[in-house]
Write a protein that holds these residues in place. Structure first.
Motif, PDB file in Angstrom:
ATOM      1  N   ALA A  22       0.834  -1.207   0.000  1.00 61.17           N
ATOM      2  CA  ALA A  22       0.000   0.000   0.000  1.00 61.17           C
ATOM      3  C   ALA A  22       0.871   1.260   0.000  1.00 61.17           C
ATOM      4  CB  ALA A  22      -0.926  -0.010   1.211  1.00 61.17           C
TER       5      ALA A  22
ATOM      6  N   PHE B 200       3.917   1.498  -1.057  1.00 67.57           N
ATOM      7  CA  PHE B 200       4.561   1.565  -2.371  1.00 67.57           C
ATOM      8  C   PHE B 200       3.607   2.206  -3.372  1.00 67.57           C
ATOM      9  CE2 PHE B 200       4.738  -0.518  -6.552  1.00 67.57           C
ATOM     10  CZ  PHE B 200       5.960  -0.053  -6.991  1.00 67.57           C
ATOM     11  N   ALA B 201       2.351   1.758  -3.365  1.00 70.88           N
ATOM     12  CA  ALA B 201       1.373   2.278  -4.332  1.00 70.88           C
ATOM     13  C   ALA B 201       1.173   3.780  -4.141  1.00 70.88           C
ATOM     14  CB  ALA B 201       0.044   1.535  -4.184  1.00 70.88           C
TER      15      ALA B 201
ATOM     16  N   CYS C  67       3.237   5.989  -2.765  1.00 74.47           N
ATOM     17  CA  CYS C  67       4.422   6.770  -3.105  1.00 74.47           C
ATOM     18  C   CYS C  67       4.716   6.706  -4.602  1.00 74.47           C
ATOM     19  CB  CYS C  67       5.643   6.260  -2.337  1.00 74.47           C
ATOM     20  SG  CYS C  67       5.508   6.521  -0.584  1.00 74.47           S
ATOM     21  N   HIS C  68       4.300   5.632  -5.240  1.00 80.68           N
ATOM     22  CA  HIS C  68       4.612   5.447  -6.653  1.00 80.68           C
ATOM     23  C   HIS C  68       3.683   6.283  -7.529  1.00 80.68           C
ATOM     24  CE1 HIS C  68       6.477   3.319  -9.928  1.00 80.68           C
ATOM     25  NE2 HIS C  68       5.308   3.084 -10.460  1.00 80.68           N
ATOM     26  N   ASP C  69       2.396   6.292  -7.208  1.00 80.81           N
ATOM     27  CA  ASP C  69       1.408   6.963  -8.058  1.00 80.81           C
ATOM     28  C   ASP C  69       0.204   7.309  -7.181  1.00 80.81           C
ATOM     29  OD1 ASP C  69      -0.394   7.781  -9.949  1.00 80.81           O
ATOM     30  OD2 ASP C  69       0.064   6.196 -11.380  1.00 80.81           O
TER      31      ASP C  69
ATOM     32  N   GLU D 133      -2.298   9.427  -7.434  1.00 76.46           N
ATOM     33  CA  GLU D 133      -3.633   9.504  -8.044  1.00 76.46           C
ATOM     34  C   GLU D 133      -4.216   8.120  -8.255  1.00 76.46           C
ATOM     35  OE1 GLU D 133      -3.881  11.823 -11.575  1.00 76.46           O
ATOM     36  OE2 GLU D 133      -4.166  13.648 -10.398  1.00 76.46           O
ATOM     37  N   TYR D 134      -3.368   7.208  -8.732  1.00 73.93           N
ATOM     38  CA  TYR D 134      -3.859   5.851  -8.943  1.00 73.93           C
ATOM     39  C   TYR D 134      -4.290   5.242  -7.612  1.00 73.93           C
ATOM     40  CZ  TYR D 134      -4.301   1.059 -10.308  1.00 73.93           C
ATOM     41  OH  TYR D 134      -4.821  -0.193 -10.517  1.00 73.93           O
TER      42      TYR D 134
ATOM     43  N   ARG E 260      -5.506   6.758  -5.130  1.00 75.09           N
ATOM     44  CA  ARG E 260      -6.805   7.317  -4.752  1.00 75.09           C
ATOM     45  C   ARG E 260      -7.937   6.625  -5.487  1.00 75.09           C
ATOM     46  NH1 ARG E 260      -6.239  13.672  -5.318  1.00 75.09           N
ATOM     47  NH2 ARG E 260      -8.486  13.656  -5.210  1.00 75.09           N
ATOM     48  N   VAL E 261      -7.727   6.369  -6.789  1.00 77.18           N
ATOM     49  CA  VAL E 261      -8.773   5.700  -7.568  1.00 77.18           C
ATOM     50  C   VAL E 261      -8.876   4.226  -7.180  1.00 77.18           C
ATOM     51  CG1 VAL E 261      -9.553   5.189  -9.913  1.00 77.18           C
ATOM     52  CG2 VAL E 261      -8.490   7.361  -9.440  1.00 77.18           C
ATOM     53  N   SER E 262      -7.837   3.687  -6.522  1.00 78.56           N
ATOM     54  CA  SER E 262      -7.920   2.324  -6.002  1.00 78.56           C
ATOM     55  C   SER E 262      -8.670   2.279  -4.678  1.00 78.56           C
ATOM     56  CB  SER E 262      -6.521   1.748  -5.774  1.00 78.56           C
ATOM     57  OG  SER E 262      -5.833   1.627  -6.976  1.00 78.56           O
TER      58      SER E 262
ATOM     59  N   LEU F 172      -7.573   3.463  -1.847  1.00 78.98           N
ATOM     60  CA  LEU F 172      -6.681   3.339  -0.685  1.00 78.98           C
ATOM     61  C   LEU F 172      -6.854   4.567   0.217  1.00 78.98           C
ATOM     62  CD1 LEU F 172      -3.313   2.090  -2.225  1.00 78.98           C
ATOM     63  CD2 LEU F 172      -5.130   0.770  -1.194  1.00 78.98           C
TER      64      LEU F 172
ATOM     65  N   LEU G  23     -10.937  12.863  -9.132  1.00 84.20           N
ATOM     66  CA  LEU G  23      -9.584  13.415  -9.040  1.00 84.20           C
ATOM     67  C   LEU G  23      -9.602  14.927  -9.178  1.00 84.20           C
ATOM     68  CD1 LEU G  23      -7.650  10.737 -11.131  1.00 84.20           C
ATOM     69  CD2 LEU G  23      -7.532  11.110  -8.669  1.00 84.20           C
TER      70      LEU G  23
ATOM     71  N   TRP H  80     -14.202   0.731  -5.256  1.00 83.69           N
ATOM     72  CA  TRP H  80     -13.218   1.138  -6.247  1.00 83.69           C
ATOM     73  C   TRP H  80     -12.641  -0.035  -7.019  1.00 83.69           C
ATOM     74  CZ3 TRP H  80     -13.176   5.938  -7.759  1.00 83.69           C
ATOM     75  CH2 TRP H  80     -13.620   6.936  -6.882  1.00 83.69           C
TER      76      TRP H  80
ATOM     77  N   TYR I 167      -8.151   2.340 -13.527  1.00 84.41           N
ATOM     78  CA  TYR I 167      -7.784   3.645 -14.074  1.00 84.41           C
ATOM     79  C   TYR I 167      -6.400   3.557 -14.712  1.00 84.41           C
ATOM     80  CZ  TYR I 167      -6.220   8.553 -13.949  1.00 84.41           C
ATOM     81  OH  TYR I 167      -5.715   9.788 -14.264  1.00 84.41           O
TER      82      TYR I 167
ATOM     83  N   GLY J  18       6.862  10.217  -9.256  1.00 85.08           N
ATOM     84  CA  GLY J  18       7.369   9.752  -7.972  1.00 85.08           C
ATOM     85  C   GLY J  18       7.948   8.360  -8.031  1.00 85.08           C
TER      86      GLY J  18
ATOM     87  N   SER K 112       0.341  -3.636  -7.818  1.00 85.90           N
ATOM     88  CA  SER K 112      -0.358  -2.634  -7.012  1.00 85.90           C
ATOM     89  C   SER K 112      -1.795  -2.445  -7.517  1.00 85.90           C
ATOM     90  CB  SER K 112       0.415  -1.311  -6.971  1.00 85.90           C
ATOM     91  OG  SER K 112       0.597  -0.793  -8.267  1.00 85.90           O
TER      92      SER K 112
ATOM     93  N   LEU L 236      -4.523  -4.021  -5.180  1.00 88.27           N
ATOM     94  CA  LEU L 236      -4.817  -3.488  -3.845  1.00 88.27           C
ATOM     95  C   LEU L 236      -6.281  -3.103  -3.691  1.00 88.27           C
ATOM     96  CD1 LEU L 236      -1.654  -1.344  -3.200  1.00 88.27           C
ATOM     97  CD2 LEU L 236      -2.452  -3.250  -1.814  1.00 88.27           C
ATOM     98  N   ALA L 237      -6.885  -2.567  -4.767  1.00 85.65           N
ATOM     99  CA  ALA L 237      -8.279  -2.156  -4.675  1.00 85.65           C
ATOM    100  C   ALA L 237      -9.156  -3.350  -4.332  1.00 85.65           C
ATOM    101  CB  ALA L 237      -8.727  -1.537  -5.995  1.00 85.65           C
TER     102      ALA L 237
END
Lengths: 291, 254
Positions: free
Chosen positions: A151, A153-154, A156-158, A160-161, A163-165, A167, B54, B75, B80, B88, B101, B104-105
């Motif tokens: 989590a 990693f996700a 810090c990596h992206d 926006e993604y 958020r749409v997941s 998390l 977003l 979600w 997406y 980052g 990743s 995860l959703a």
């Protein structure tokens, strides 16, 4: 190694090893975010906590945890909501932190030696209580960073993604911020507020010279952190140098070695590939001419 | 009757109080493949980003799978695919780690990855033709391969709706074909797609409906417009920047 039969040296070693293992586990997320120097800033803020603790006759480490956590939350909020002024807000917080710390320590009865102990670390004065604090916080930090790795990693990596997941992005960001504050404060005993960032960042920087993935980088960085802490304390004990500085210099030395070795291996591989690609050809024209 | 997958009604969306979209409505129902077209700066990306939450929606409403977007929590039903990998990424990450990743959703923050998760990741890597690069750092991939990594990440979550923001911008032909193939398989499995595009290319035969965004409003909603003028030439290289004054009829085919 006779020196380690002394309790204070043993405590110093154990404390350093815990920090050496935990600091890169948190630091990797900061490096991934390109916030490598945030730990340095929080160290400055923690110093104000130390000063307040000394002035109020409370445990400096405890007050420093509180101050650094508050600072971390403020920085995270600035990062999340701020626009152009974020940079400036951080600068204000950092310099305010160190100036406040120096002033408060000056106002208290503490000697200038104790300010130095927090600025550059004072591993050999680690008490049993300190060691318990370092141990408990270090283990909690390590477990959190390892269990939540996918989590974090996700996020810090992206972001926006993430958020749409769905998390809990804000909570995870705050967790990293608070984790940074805790790392800074427990590492303060070992390497001091001015050198904290090194333990969080340098092992990660060294590891990623040779690794291909996030997980392998994290493992290698933790191993390097552990090695730097152990070797640094050993160097300090045998050569009678400052432990904090020794640990950091060992870490930077390993970074240089790894970077050089990796560059060498890459160059060799390139040459091997070039040899394979070049077909065995007729002598080049100028060679014929030379004959 | 099942509610629409996406329902945007009379939405006004903007940044810093300056509206980019005014009074925009869009409904996407299950199994549709909807393309949002428009010139650069027309607000087409803003439209899909608003649908996902977003970008905050000022006036109007957005609902996902029949639930107001603010209260939407499922979600895992949405995959997406952003325009490009975020900045980052200071630490190396393998293709498989990035794709993982996407699970995860579905599995949540605390549950460790199980066999179903690993299988879904491998299947998603296969779907975009990157199984052989799974262990490589994403930074060593070409732009098109990175884009395929991102669609694999979205597919790994086994979503019902895929939302793609300019998935084929600046992507090589081989990757565009791989992309179209993955999208076709997804559609044939009953999936719904909303994609933002500047050029449709090999995706064109997949599109069931096109929406053209122009100057903050929806200028066309219906059949995929035929490209007009020199854009119709199959060899047309689309490299020039679009200026704001580009006429709307380019897409509406008037």
């Amino acid at each position: 190694m006779d020196l380690f039969q002394y309790d204070f040296m043993l405590r110093a070693l154990v404390g350093a090893l815990i920090i050496g293992l935990a600091a890169p586990a948190l630091g990797i997320y900061l490096v991934q975010r390109r916030l490598a120097l945030i730990g340095d800033g929080l160290g400055h803020v923690a110093l104000t906590g130390v000063g307040a603790g000394l002035l109020l006759n409370r445990s400096p480490v405890l007050v420093a945890v509180i101050a650094a956590t508050l600072g971390a939350v403020v920085i995270e909020l600035v990062r999340a909501y701020g626009r152009t002024s974020g940079d400036l807000a951080l600068a204000l917080l950092f310099y305010g932190g160190i100036a406040g710390g120096v002033m408060l320590v000056g106002l208290s009865d503490a000697s200038s030696g104790s300010l130095n102990a927090y600025l550059f670390g004072s591993l050999t004065t680690t008490s049993r209580t300190d060691l318990i604090t370092i141990g408990v916080l270090g283990v909690v930090l390590l477990v959190t960073m390892l269990v939540l790795r996918p989590a974090l990693f996700a996020v810090c990596h992206d972001e926006e993604y993430a958020r749409v997941s769905g998390l809990p992005v804000r909570a995870l960001n705050l967790l990293i911020a608070v984790g940074t504050a805790v790392t800074v404060t427990i590492a303060m005993r070992a390497v001091g507020v001015l050198l904290i960032s090194a333990l969080m960042v340098v092992p990660v920087a060294a590891a990623q010279q040779v690794t291909r993935g996030f997980r392998s980088t994290m493992t290698a960085a933790m191993a390097l952190g552990l090695f730097a802490a152990g070797a640094g304390v050993w160097v300090a004990a045998t050569a009678d140098t400052a432990p904090g500085a020794s640990v950091v210099l060992v870490a930077i030395g390993s970074f240089l070695l790894v970077a050089l070795a990796a560059a060498g291996v890459r160059a060799l591989r390139r040459r091997a590939r070039a040899d394979r690609v070049t077909p065995p050809s007729e002598p080049a024209e100028h060679e014929v001419l030379l004959r | 009757m099942t509610p629409p997958v996406i329902e945007i009604a009379h939405a006004t969306v903007g940044y810093d109080g300056r509206p980019v979209l005014r009074d925009v409505s869009l409904t996407v129902t299950a199994s549709e493949v909807v393309a949002v077209l428009g010139a650069n700066g027309s607000g087409k990306s803003t439209l899909v980003r608003a649908a996902l939450g977003l970008v905050p929606v000022g006036a109007g409403s957005v609902a996902l799978f029949g639930t107001p977007q603010r209260r939407f929590r499922q979600w895992h039903r949405i995959g997406y695919v952003p325009q490009r990998l975020g900045a980052g990424s200071g630490v190396p990450a393998t293709v498989r780690e990035v794709v993982a990743s996407g699970r995860l959703a579905r599995r949540g923050v605390l549950r460790p990855a199980g066999r179903a998760d690993r299988e879904a990741v491998e299947a998603a890597l296969d779907a975009v033709g990157l199984a052989d690069r799974a262990g490589d750092p994403v930074s060593t991939l070409s732009g098109g391969q990175q884009q395929r990594t991102l669609i694999a990440r979205a597919l790994a979550g086994e979503p019902e709706l895929l939302v793609l923001d300019e998935p084929t911008a600046g992507v090589d032909a081989a990757s565009q074909e791989a992309f179209a193939g993955a999208l076709r398989t997804f559609r044939d499995g009953g999936g719904t797609v909303l994609l933002v595009a500047h050029e449709l290319g090999p995706l064109r035969p997949l599109i069931s409906r096109a929406v053209v965004v122009h100057q903050g409003g929806i200028a066309h909603d219906g059949a995929v417009p035929e490209p007009a003028g020199h854009h119709a030439d199959p060899d047309h290289e689309h490299v020039h920047p679009h200026c704001d004054e580009e006429p709307a009829r380019l897409w509406t085919g008037i």
